[in-house]
Enzyme design. Structure first.
Site, PDB file in Angstrom:
ATOM      1  N   GLU A 129       0.846  -1.189   0.000  1.00 16.38           N
ATOM      2  CA  GLU A 129       0.000   0.000   0.000  1.00 16.38           C
ATOM      3  C   GLU A 129       0.880   1.236   0.000  1.00 16.38           C
ATOM      4  OE1 GLU A 129      -2.631   0.552   3.357  1.00 16.38           O
ATOM      5  OE2 GLU A 129      -3.587   2.254   2.415  1.00 16.38           O
ATOM      6  N   GLY A 269       3.190   1.798  11.134  1.00 16.21           N
ATOM      7  CA  GLY A 269       2.914   0.903  12.259  1.00 16.21           C
ATOM      8  C   GLY A 269       2.667  -0.526  11.814  1.00 16.21           C
ATOM      9  N   ALA A 270       1.749  -0.694  10.879  1.00 19.65           N
ATOM     10  CA  ALA A 270       1.401  -2.039  10.443  1.00 19.65           C
ATOM     11  C   ALA A 270       0.573  -1.966   9.176  1.00 19.65           C
ATOM     12  CB  ALA A 270       0.610  -2.759  11.535  1.00 19.65           C
ATOM     13  N   MET A 271       0.355  -3.140   8.562  1.00 21.05           N
ATOM     14  CA  MET A 271      -0.349  -3.170   7.288  1.00 21.05           C
ATOM     15  C   MET A 271      -1.308  -4.355   7.234  1.00 21.05           C
ATOM     16  SD  MET A 271      -0.889  -1.814   4.397  1.00 21.05           S
ATOM     17  CE  MET A 271      -2.121  -2.521   3.321  1.00 21.05           C
ATOM     18  N   GLU A 272      -2.514  -4.057   6.790  1.00 27.29           N
ATOM     19  CA  GLU A 272      -3.642  -4.990   6.876  1.00 27.29           C
ATOM     20  C   GLU A 272      -3.735  -5.990   5.719  1.00 27.29           C
ATOM     21  OE1 GLU A 272      -3.965  -1.611   6.260  1.00 27.29           O
ATOM     22  OE2 GLU A 272      -5.523  -1.242   4.770  1.00 27.29           O
ATOM     23  N   HIS A 305      -6.852  -2.283  14.953  1.00 24.75           N
ATOM     24  CA  HIS A 305      -6.992  -1.496  13.718  1.00 24.75           C
ATOM     25  C   HIS A 305      -6.788  -2.360  12.467  1.00 24.75           C
ATOM     26  CE1 HIS A 305      -6.526   2.308  11.340  1.00 24.75           C
ATOM     27  NE2 HIS A 305      -5.792   1.506  10.573  1.00 24.75           N
ATOM     28  N   GLU A 306      -5.681  -3.079  12.431  1.00 24.72           N
ATOM     29  CA  GLU A 306      -5.393  -3.878  11.229  1.00 24.72           C
ATOM     30  C   GLU A 306      -6.425  -4.998  11.071  1.00 24.72           C
ATOM     31  OE1 GLU A 306      -3.415  -2.326   9.427  1.00 24.72           O
ATOM     32  OE2 GLU A 306      -2.507  -1.124  11.020  1.00 24.72           O
ATOM     33  N   HIS A 309      -9.653  -3.724   9.621  1.00 29.34           N
ATOM     34  CA  HIS A 309      -9.572  -3.456   8.182  1.00 29.34           C
ATOM     35  C   HIS A 309     -10.091  -4.641   7.360  1.00 29.34           C
ATOM     36  CE1 HIS A 309      -7.847   0.419   7.417  1.00 29.34           C
ATOM     37  NE2 HIS A 309      -6.692   0.196   8.001  1.00 29.34           N
ATOM     38  N   GLU A 328      -9.540   4.359   6.324  1.00 32.55           N
ATOM     39  CA  GLU A 328      -8.723   4.741   7.486  1.00 32.55           C
ATOM     40  C   GLU A 328      -9.523   5.497   8.557  1.00 32.55           C
ATOM     41  OE1 GLU A 328      -6.226   3.241   8.029  1.00 32.55           O
ATOM     42  OE2 GLU A 328      -5.439   2.603   6.082  1.00 32.55           O
TER      43      GLU A 328
HETATM   44  N1  TRP Z   1      -2.975   0.825   5.825  1.00 35.44           N
HETATM   45  C1  TRP Z   1      -1.956   0.963   6.822  1.00 35.44           C
HETATM   46  C2  TRP Z   1      -2.692   1.262   8.087  1.00 35.44           C
HETATM   47  O1  TRP Z   1      -3.431   0.804   8.634  1.00 35.44           O
HETATM   48  C3  TRP Z   1      -1.049   2.097   6.547  1.00 35.44           C
HETATM   49  C4  TRP Z   1       0.271   1.733   6.013  1.00 35.44           C
HETATM   50  C5  TRP Z   1       1.084   0.766   6.442  1.00 35.44           C
HETATM   51  C6  TRP Z   1       0.991   2.394   5.010  1.00 35.44           C
HETATM   52  N2  TRP Z   1       2.264   0.808   5.736  1.00 35.44           N
HETATM   53  C7  TRP Z   1       2.212   1.789   4.864  1.00 35.44           C
HETATM   54  C8  TRP Z   1       0.719   3.475   4.212  1.00 35.44           C
HETATM   55  C9  TRP Z   1       3.157   2.224   3.967  1.00 35.44           C
HETATM   56  C10 TRP Z   1       1.653   3.909   3.319  1.00 35.44           C
HETATM   57  C11 TRP Z   1       2.864   3.280   3.178  1.00 35.44           C
HETATM   58  O2  TRP Z   1      -2.992   2.053   8.666  1.00 35.44           O
HETATM   59 ZN    ZN Z   2      -5.384   1.670   8.614  1.00 37.56          ZN
END
Ligand code: TRP
Ligand code: ZN
Length: 874
Positions: A129, A269-272, A305-306, A309, A328
């Site tokens: 993302e 922080g993290a990615m869903e 949060h993740e 999503h 978001e």
């Molecule tokens: N979608 C991720 C979140 O919950 C956001 C995110 C994670 C992101 N890694 C990223 C956005 C790198 C841009 C680039 O909130």
């Molecule tokens: Zn998010």
């Protein structure tokens, strides 16, 4: 210059959105991972969209890769039939439905941007993302192209025993050259930004969750072996989140496995990613020894949060990136509600509003202000902002309050059911709100379309003869880059009226019954509200619970604020009154004696939640105090704040000592709301007590540092020492810092705290300390957590040192932005924020800051940094 920048960085407009020319129905990918290059073979089932004529070429996104072969329906294409320029693969074909096969080569091993496929320590991992997938393989990398993915990962068996991707594992097997493979299939349609791949030598912690319909889900958290003792809290948080989404939204998890992987090098922080969330180690690993209370709570929130999503973002996704807040803003609203339910609603609300006011309001007042649904962008990575996330959540919150829990649930049910498997727009979400409630939401949409924080001016009058109370409200919104003309917002103003002995009943004109609380719908530039049956002159308790993200201006006297602190039934407004009272003392229009006696009362109140008490006796942060100020003299503000702090400390010394001693505990550490509250109050009291300067306090602080069995107490004592003014304490602080590093040098996350305690210390000479730390073995400029702790901490959270009038802080930051931009544009561009605020400061600082922005602008920059610097200089 400006023109050239525009060509390099074209602006993309929401109004130009068009459905894709082609669709990709399924994607089969084969990854052959290697230390010197990775090969990707893709087979895509492509279909020409119904509106697309036969001579429209297929244009795929393809960045930072070498494309070596292209075939259609198994036939290799000649070199003339495809062309790979810098970032696009253009394929000439008139077929309507066909299988496209591509082979390409990428280099994760040299990818320092942490975007696309890259290496973190010994593993391979991905971040897609918003536009990372186009750096992995040629694709229609836009969220409205949804596809079924099947992924085969091939790698060396010893170095990468664990091979992961989205969905369910289908097959695994051995290959030649000591290699193995695993094949994954994701049955759920998804856009490319939710793709994920991980390969490494990882350990796993497993658990189970039975969904409300009785399905068993395997939960797995993958970490490096050294971190196996730090997974329990995230696992518990995950199960709590799964249950909460069932109870609160009726949403169940849809696959048989849910995986989380912890990686050290991560931009956010993290990615869903679907079924395979990737987390920054800082957002997942925890145990009492190394993790502070705030971190425990943050981890619970991010895991939630993740996970949330999965519905708000994955099952229902975004049509384009202008709709980012659709997922978001809604998901932050959901995680914040989750945290409130599991801990304390009042505390969570105060924390959220503190962040919003200190950081989002500043963003909304600066050169990068943008609507929650922006009309345009140059680099979408720059729009993962407090505005899109936190203000977006506030806007969802207003809608939830407008409907009440039952109707809101009906609206979200409608939204999830109707749009499942689709890529939609913010208007579709609000459409469900409107459909279920019957409310016309047209004017409400201004919250999404207009940037800037509305200012609400309130005045009042009372007539004791008629027992009539009148409240006049006026709203305005300062100009922001996208528009200087603002239409009025729909502002829900929740209020109560406080009399000498507590809440008063009142009857709003037009209502048939008296009430003690009411939400006014304030939607014009000016409006008067008349309340009858008000038995005495009240103090209004306005915007209760922070019912709208606005700046409320009402001239409360000190007596009124003291009265609200004492009597208001709304916990948020009692806290807010304490902050306003402190602000009056700091800016000199109030007296610190009044503040001191109010604090004395707060600390003496037995029924008060210690967490709330701790927040009430904490002075507003420098960031909060800086809001809405012009020609800000940071040094003067800092000195004023410090002197109020010292006065409070001196006058209440014995009370802080008592509070400190009373809130000791010998219970086993738990990150529970009640323990966290007590520790917070204890540590706030300790910091004041040490500020008052007695040897006994210093001894207690030193003792706490040495004997604490948890990181909250340990780090809190350390930072109290580090922030102390006297030379004697400074020497002690130096010793403790050395000791702390020796104790924790093998725990990366603790070392980051060590960096940030030093970076944010208000003690003089901060920059020299930071420069020395940049050379320390503990620092690594390629790791975003370390950069955030040290550079971000110093420039964003140490105003008194960063804004040194010699300009050294600004120059330091510009140097680091330039250096980091060449490695990692996303991390570099997040560092720019403090410089974008140059207009807030005195003219001398303004000139110095502008100078540095101009110096940055002269270099070769990423689109990320270029957009921010360019817009800041306009
Ligand atoms: N979608 C991720 C979140 O919950 C956001 C995110 C994670 C992101 N890694 C990223 C956005 C790198 C841009 C680039 O909130
Ligand atoms: Zn998010």
């Amino acid at each position: 210059m400006a023109h050239q920048a525009d060509e390099q960085n074209p602006t993309i407009y929401l109004k130009d959105y068009r459905a894709p020319d082609f669709l990709i129905q399924s994607a089969e990918l084969v990854f052959t991972l290697g230390e010197e290059g990775t090969q990707v073979q893709s087979t895509l089932q492509v279909a020409r969209n119904s509106h697309t004529d036969a001579d429209t070429a297929l244009v795929l996104n393809a960045e930072s890769m070498e494309v070596t072969a292209v075939a259609i329906n198994g036939q290799a294409l000649a070199n003339t039939e495809w062309k790979h320029s810098d970032d696009q693969l253009v394929i000439q074909t008139s077929e309507t439905a066909f299988l496209l096969s591509c082979t390409n080569l990428i280099h994760p091993e040299t990818n320092t941007s942490l975007n696309g496929l890259y290496r973190s320590r010994t593993m391979f991992c991905s971040q897609c993302e918003p536009h990372g997938f186009r750096r992995i393989t040629p694709y229609l990398d836009r969220p409205d192209v949804l596809s079924k993915f099947q992924v085969k990962v091939i790698a060396n068996k010893d170095k990468y025993p664990v091979l992961l991707s989205n969905g369910n594992p289908m097959q695994r097997g051995e290959l030649d050259n000591n290699r193995h493979f695993v094949e994954w299939q994701d049955p759920i349609l998804k856009p490319a930004y939710l793709f994920a791949l991980v390969a490494g030598d990882l350990e796993v912690v497993e658990d189970n969750f039975t969904t409300m319909s009785g399905r068993e889900v395997l939960l797995q958290i993958f970490v490096e072996a050294k971190d196996l003792d730090k997974v329990d809290h995230a696992m518990l948080s995950l199960k709590q989140a799964m249950k909460w989404d069932e109870d609160t939204y009726g949403r169940e998890y849809d696959l048989d496995i849910f995986m989380i992987v912890a990686v050290d090098d991560f931009n956010m922080g993290a990615m869903e990613n679907k079924g395979l969330n990737i987390f920054n180690t800082s957002a997942v690993l925890a145990n009492p020894k190394i993790t502070t209370d705030a971190r425990f709570q943050w981890i619970q929130a991010v895991v939630g949060h993740e996970y949330f999503h999965n519905w708000s973002g994955n099952r229902v996704t975004c049509r384009d990136w202008f709709q980012l807040s659709l997922k978001e803003g809604f998901t932050v609203f959901r995680d914040s509600h989750f945290s409130a339910d599991l801990n304390s609603e009042a505390v969570k609300r105060i924390e959220d509003v503190r962040t919003l006011r200190a950081y989002q309001f500043a963003e909304d007042a600066g050169p990068l202000a943008h609507p929650v649904q922006p009309p345009s962008y140059q680099e979408i990575n720059n729009f993962y902002t407090l505005t899109v996330y936190e203000k977006g959540a506030e806007i969802v919150r207003m809608q939830a309050n407008l409907l009440g829990p039952e109707k809101f649930r009906q609206a979200t049910d409608l939204y999830f059911d109707r749009f499942d498997g689709q890529a939609v727009a913010i208007e579709d979400f609000v459409g469900c709100i409107s459909e279920v409630s019957g409310l016309n939401m047209d004017q409400f949409m201004n919250w999404y379309k207009q940037a800037g924080t509305p200012v609400v001016e309130a005045t009042d009058s009372y007539n004791s003869d008629t027992q009539e109370y009148r409240l006049q409200l006026g709203q305005s919104c300062p100009p922001t880059p996208e528009s200087s003309i603002k239409e009025p917002f729909v502002i829900p103003v929740k209020l109560g009226l406080i009399g000498s002995a507590g809440e008063l009943a009142f009857q709003l004109e037009g209502d048939s019954n008296p009430v003690v609380e009411k939400v006014l719908s304030f939607n014009k530039t000016e409006q008067e509200f008349v309340f009858s049956g008000v038995s005495e002159k009240p103090t209004p308790s306005l915007l209760r619970g922070f019912s709208a993200p606005v700046k409320l201006r009402f001239h409360y006297s000190e007596e009124q604020l003291v009265h609200l602190i004492r009597t208001d039934t709304d916990g948020f407004n009692r806290w807010d009154a304490s902050q306003q009272l402190a602000e009056l003392a700091i800016d000199g229009s109030g007296s610190s004696d009044t503040l001191v006696s109010s604090y004395r009362e707060i600390l003496g109140q037995s029924g008060l939640d210690p967490a709330v008490a701790a927040m009430m006796v904490t002075l507003p942060s420098m960031e909060a105090l800086s809001d809405s100020k012009q020609n800000l003299d940071v040094g003067a503000l800092y000195d004023a704040r410090t002197s109020v702090r010292e006065e409070v400390a001196d006058q209440l010394e014995s009370l802080f000592r008592a509070v400190y001693l009373e809130n000791q505990s010998n219970q086993d550490y738990q990150p529970s709301a009640s323990q966290i509250g007590r520790r917070a109050l204890k540590n706030v009291a300790l910091a004041y007590w040490v500020t008052a300067g007695s040897a006994e306090a210093l001894e207690a602080c030193k003792h706490q540092y040495e004997t604490a069995d948890n990181m909250t107490d340990c780090a809190s004592a350390l930072s109290t020492l580090v922030n102390a003014k006297s030379n004697q304490v400074q020497a002690l602080a130096e010793n403790s810092l050395r000791d702390f590093y020796q104790r924790w040098k093998d725990e990366a996350l603790v070392v980051n705290q060590w960096l940030s305690i030093q970076a944010t210390s208000g003690a003089k000479g901060g920059l020299n300390r930071v420069l020395a730390l940049m050379e320390h073995e503990a620092f690594d400029i390629k790791n975003p957590n370390k950069v955030r702790s040290l550079v971000g901490g110093f420039c964003g959270l140490n105003p008194e040192n960063f804004h040194n009038i010699d300009g050294s802080g600004y120059k330091f930051l510009a140097d680091k932005i330039i250096q980091i931009d060449a490695l990692n544009p996303q991390t570099a561009s997040r560092l720019v924020t403090p410089l974008t605020r140059w207009k807030n400061y005195d003219s001398e600082r303004q000139a110095l800051m502008r100078n540095e922005l101009e110096r940055i602008a002269q270099g070769e920059l990423s689109s990320d940094v270029r957009e921010l610097v360019g817009k800041s200089l306009l």
